[in-house]
Design a protein around this motif. Sequence first.
Motif: not given
Length: 295
Positions: A143-148, A157-161, A260-271, A273-278
């Motif tokens: 609860x220290x941040x709304x989004x990240x 996986x425990x976050x909404x993404x 030599x094996x290309x490395x990819x990183x997936x990044x998501x906006x998260x909050x 799970x179940x939190x109320x978004x203003x």
Amino acid sequence: MALPFDLRALRVFVTVADRAGFSAAARELHVAQSAVSQTIANLERQLELTLLHRHERRIALTPEGEALYTHASELLERAQAAHLAMQELHGLVKGEVRIGIPSMLGSYYFPPLLMGFKAQHPGIRLTVVEAGARRLQSMIAGGELDLGVVIDDEQSGHLERRRLIREEMVICVPCSHSFAGRRSVSASEFFQEPLVLFQDGYFHREFVDALSRQTGLVANIAFQSNLIPLTKAIVRQGFGITTFLRRVVDEPELAAVSFDSPAWLDLSLAWARGAYLSRAEQAFVDFVLSRREAL
């Protein structure tokens, strides 16, 4: 059935527990200390329980007080969310969005989005916190941040993404380095070089540590720094090499080379799970997702 106490009494109780004293709670609540003491006494009488141990200079929760504190904190949080939701039905908007962004994204990917959102919503204050992706993950859950922005994997996986970007992690070397003219470099060659790495908790470091575990190779860490300009300076001067998201390497004196094996990183906006978004938070989410192709 009538409730034995009201939210105001619970707020006083929680404040006394948080501040570990009646006078400190009274100062925070802007009421007389006698009013705080009377509220707690009435609450204990109504519940027929002792909630606080009174010491000379400090108070402490009894086991019964600890049980009430847990429920009271949750009730007050839900009441605040309900109040905010009702305010927004009248067109009022929460004035701040707290967003956590890892340093690479904050410096090279997000500035146009943040400025664009601010241009559309000048009345909303944006508070941007820089930290490692894993630290941001725990701050959202706490609860220290709304989004990240977090790494999109099992640990988040425990976050909404909502998926934001898929970007390549590349090797960053000075243009004079023998790797600079190559299309790709193996992990074993990479680990033979002196490395400049972020500290634990950043996805940059987590990526290298994971690669080390996968290959059984040990990283030769010459420098540790979370400062991107300093890391780049060290690389430019030839004291080590590093890894960055590809866009971060885009400058004349540095070269980006794929693994030599290309490395990819997936990044998501998260909050949470179940939190109320203003309304403000939802507006920010919608704005960013509508423009993610520009990242």
